[in-house]
Design a protein around this motif. Structure first.
Motif, PDB file in Angstrom:
ATOM      1  N   GLU A   1      -6.641  33.710  90.630  1.00 49.82           N
ATOM      2  CA  GLU A   1      -6.296  32.290  90.634  1.00 49.82           C
ATOM      3  C   GLU A   1      -6.744  31.622  89.339  1.00 49.82           C
ATOM      4  O   GLU A   1      -7.729  32.040  88.718  1.00 49.82           O
ATOM      5  CB  GLU A   1      -6.974  31.555  91.801  1.00 49.82           C
ATOM      6  CG  GLU A   1      -6.676  32.106  93.174  1.00 49.82           C
ATOM      7  CD  GLU A   1      -7.733  33.060  93.655  1.00 49.82           C
ATOM      8  OE1 GLU A   1      -7.887  33.232  94.877  1.00 49.82           O
ATOM      9  OE2 GLU A   1      -8.434  33.658  92.797  1.00 49.82           O
TER      10      GLU A   1
ATOM     11  N   SER B   1      -2.343  28.468  89.898  1.00 49.68           N
ATOM     12  CA  SER B   1      -1.547  29.683  89.748  1.00 49.68           C
ATOM     13  C   SER B   1      -2.288  30.858  90.372  1.00 49.68           C
ATOM     14  O   SER B   1      -3.521  30.893  90.354  1.00 49.68           O
ATOM     15  CB  SER B   1      -1.293  29.981  88.269  1.00 49.68           C
ATOM     16  OG  SER B   1      -0.603  28.929  87.639  1.00 49.68           O
ATOM     17  N   CYS B   2      -1.521  31.793  90.884  1.00 46.34           N
ATOM     18  CA  CYS B   2      -2.081  33.036  91.421  1.00 46.34           C
ATOM     19  C   CYS B   2      -1.213  34.179  90.902  1.00 46.34           C
ATOM     20  O   CYS B   2      -0.045  34.279  91.281  1.00 46.34           O
ATOM     21  CB  CYS B   2      -2.097  33.016  92.939  1.00 46.34           C
ATOM     22  SG  CYS B   2      -2.501  34.624  93.686  1.00 46.34           S
ATOM     23  N   THR B   3      -1.797  35.020  90.073  1.00 46.04           N
ATOM     24  CA  THR B   3      -1.066  36.162  89.535  1.00 46.04           C
ATOM     25  C   THR B   3      -1.478  37.418  90.289  1.00 46.04           C
ATOM     26  O   THR B   3      -2.668  37.711  90.416  1.00 46.04           O
ATOM     27  CB  THR B   3      -1.336  36.316  88.041  1.00 46.04           C
ATOM     28  OG1 THR B   3      -0.912  35.126  87.366  1.00 46.04           O
ATOM     29  CG2 THR B   3      -0.554  37.504  87.472  1.00 46.04           C
TER      30      THR B   3
ATOM     31  N   SER C   1      -1.161  41.625  91.095  1.00 46.72           N
ATOM     32  CA  SER C   1      -0.915  42.916  90.457  1.00 46.72           C
ATOM     33  C   SER C   1      -1.434  44.035  91.337  1.00 46.72           C
ATOM     34  O   SER C   1      -2.176  43.799  92.302  1.00 46.72           O
ATOM     35  CB  SER C   1      -1.606  42.977  89.084  1.00 46.72           C
ATOM     36  OG  SER C   1      -3.002  42.857  89.223  1.00 46.72           O
TER      37      SER C   1
ATOM     38  N   ARG D   1       7.162  30.255  93.715  1.00 43.61           N
ATOM     39  CA  ARG D   1       6.830  31.538  93.105  1.00 43.61           C
ATOM     40  C   ARG D   1       7.792  31.848  91.978  1.00 43.61           C
ATOM     41  O   ARG D   1       8.929  31.379  91.960  1.00 43.61           O
ATOM     42  CB  ARG D   1       6.803  32.666  94.148  1.00 43.61           C
ATOM     43  CG  ARG D   1       8.113  33.434  94.394  1.00 43.61           C
ATOM     44  CD  ARG D   1       9.050  32.695  95.263  1.00 43.61           C
ATOM     45  NE  ARG D   1      10.128  33.566  95.733  1.00 43.61           N
ATOM     46  CZ  ARG D   1      11.379  33.190  95.884  1.00 43.61           C
ATOM     47  NH1 ARG D   1      11.748  31.960  95.560  1.00 43.61           N
ATOM     48  NH2 ARG D   1      12.291  34.041  96.355  1.00 43.61           N
ATOM     49  N   ASP D   2       7.292  32.649  91.042  1.00 42.02           N
ATOM     50  CA  ASP D   2       8.087  33.177  89.943  1.00 42.02           C
ATOM     51  C   ASP D   2       8.007  34.693  90.048  1.00 42.02           C
ATOM     52  O   ASP D   2       7.002  35.295  89.647  1.00 42.02           O
ATOM     53  CB  ASP D   2       7.537  32.677  88.606  1.00 42.02           C
ATOM     54  CG  ASP D   2       8.390  33.106  87.425  1.00 42.02           C
ATOM     55  OD1 ASP D   2       9.047  34.167  87.519  1.00 42.02           O
ATOM     56  OD2 ASP D   2       8.381  32.393  86.419  1.00 42.02           O
TER      57      ASP D   2
ATOM     58  N   LYS E   1       7.207  36.825  86.994  1.00 45.01           N
ATOM     59  CA  LYS E   1       5.833  36.766  86.490  1.00 45.01           C
ATOM     60  C   LYS E   1       4.821  37.192  87.536  1.00 45.01           C
ATOM     61  O   LYS E   1       3.610  37.144  87.284  1.00 45.01           O
ATOM     62  CB  LYS E   1       5.507  35.344  86.023  1.00 45.01           C
ATOM     63  CG  LYS E   1       6.324  34.889  84.837  1.00 45.01           C
ATOM     64  CD  LYS E   1       5.908  33.486  84.411  1.00 45.01           C
ATOM     65  CE  LYS E   1       6.704  33.037  83.189  1.00 45.01           C
ATOM     66  NZ  LYS E   1       6.336  31.665  82.759  1.00 45.01           N
ATOM     67  N   ASN E   2       5.297  37.577  88.724  1.00 45.09           N
ATOM     68  CA  ASN E   2       4.388  37.936  89.817  1.00 45.09           C
ATOM     69  C   ASN E   2       3.356  36.838  90.065  1.00 45.09           C
ATOM     70  O   ASN E   2       2.171  37.123  90.315  1.00 45.09           O
ATOM     71  CB  ASN E   2       3.673  39.249  89.513  1.00 45.09           C
ATOM     72  CG  ASN E   2       4.472  40.455  89.981  1.00 45.09           C
ATOM     73  OD1 ASN E   2       5.591  40.329  90.447  1.00 45.09           O
ATOM     74  ND2 ASN E   2       3.875  41.616  89.866  1.00 45.09           N
ATOM     75  N   THR E   3       3.809  35.617  89.999  1.00 51.45           N
ATOM     76  CA  THR E   3       2.897  34.480  90.096  1.00 51.45           C
ATOM     77  C   THR E   3       3.373  33.488  91.151  1.00 51.45           C
ATOM     78  O   THR E   3       4.564  33.198  91.246  1.00 51.45           O
ATOM     79  CB  THR E   3       2.764  33.776  88.735  1.00 51.45           C
ATOM     80  OG1 THR E   3       2.230  34.714  87.784  1.00 51.45           O
ATOM     81  CG2 THR E   3       1.831  32.584  88.812  1.00 51.45           C
TER      82      THR E   3
ATOM     83  N   TYR F   1       2.528  29.580  92.712  1.00 54.98           N
ATOM     84  CA  TYR F   1       1.959  28.312  92.274  1.00 54.98           C
ATOM     85  C   TYR F   1       1.702  27.398  93.457  1.00 54.98           C
ATOM     86  O   TYR F   1       2.372  27.486  94.486  1.00 54.98           O
ATOM     87  CB  TYR F   1       2.922  27.614  91.306  1.00 54.98           C
ATOM     88  CG  TYR F   1       3.295  28.430  90.106  1.00 54.98           C
ATOM     89  CD1 TYR F   1       4.490  29.139  90.067  1.00 54.98           C
ATOM     90  CD2 TYR F   1       2.443  28.502  89.007  1.00 54.98           C
ATOM     91  CE1 TYR F   1       4.837  29.901  88.962  1.00 54.98           C
ATOM     92  CE2 TYR F   1       2.782  29.260  87.894  1.00 54.98           C
ATOM     93  CZ  TYR F   1       3.977  29.961  87.874  1.00 54.98           C
ATOM     94  OH  TYR F   1       4.309  30.715  86.781  1.00 54.98           O
TER      95      TYR F   1
END
Length: 124
Positions: A6, A21-23, A25, A72-73, A76-78, A80
């Motif tokens: 985050e 944001s939360c990326t 993986s 979400r995007d 970008k694996n993100t 929001y």
């Protein structure tokens, strides 16, 4: 190794806004629901909002509805969380979480993966 990271927290005045944001993986999240929770000092962790990676279907708590927007995007694996009209009672550590499939799930113990959180402080 699954990681949810985050970012975007900070100090803001009441009435202001922040975007968290939360990326993600470490695995494929295409069939997962991504959620935001928050925990204020001395209180239990509570659900805020969730979104399906695949369909974009969203689900909100009553306190978030109308003020917060989850999106979400996929590229970008993100994920929001746009937070508007912030109030002092929104002050908390905000966590990103992930679980398989179902979006309309608000229970903390139903989520498999968690980030470490980002602090949001709203001053009056």
């Amino acid at each position: 190794q699954v990681q949810l990271v985050e970012s975007g927290g900070g100090l803001v005045q009441a009435g202001g806004f922040l975007r968290l944001s939360c990326t993600a993986s470490g695995r494929t999240f295409s069939n997962y629901a991504m959620a935001w929770f928050r925990q204020a000092p001395g209180k239990e962790r509570e659900f805020v909002a969730a979104i399906s990676w695949s369909s974009g279907i969203t689900y909100y708590s009553s306190s978030a509805k109308g003020r917060f927007t989850v999106s979400r995007d996929n590229a970008k694996n993100t994920v929001y969380l746009q937070m508007n009209s912030l109030k002092p009672e929104d002050t908390a550590v905000y966590y990103c979480a992930a679980r398989p499939t179902a979006v309309r799930v608000a229970a903390v113990d139903e989520y498999d993966y968690w980030g470490r959180g980002t602090q949001v402080t709203v001053s009056s």
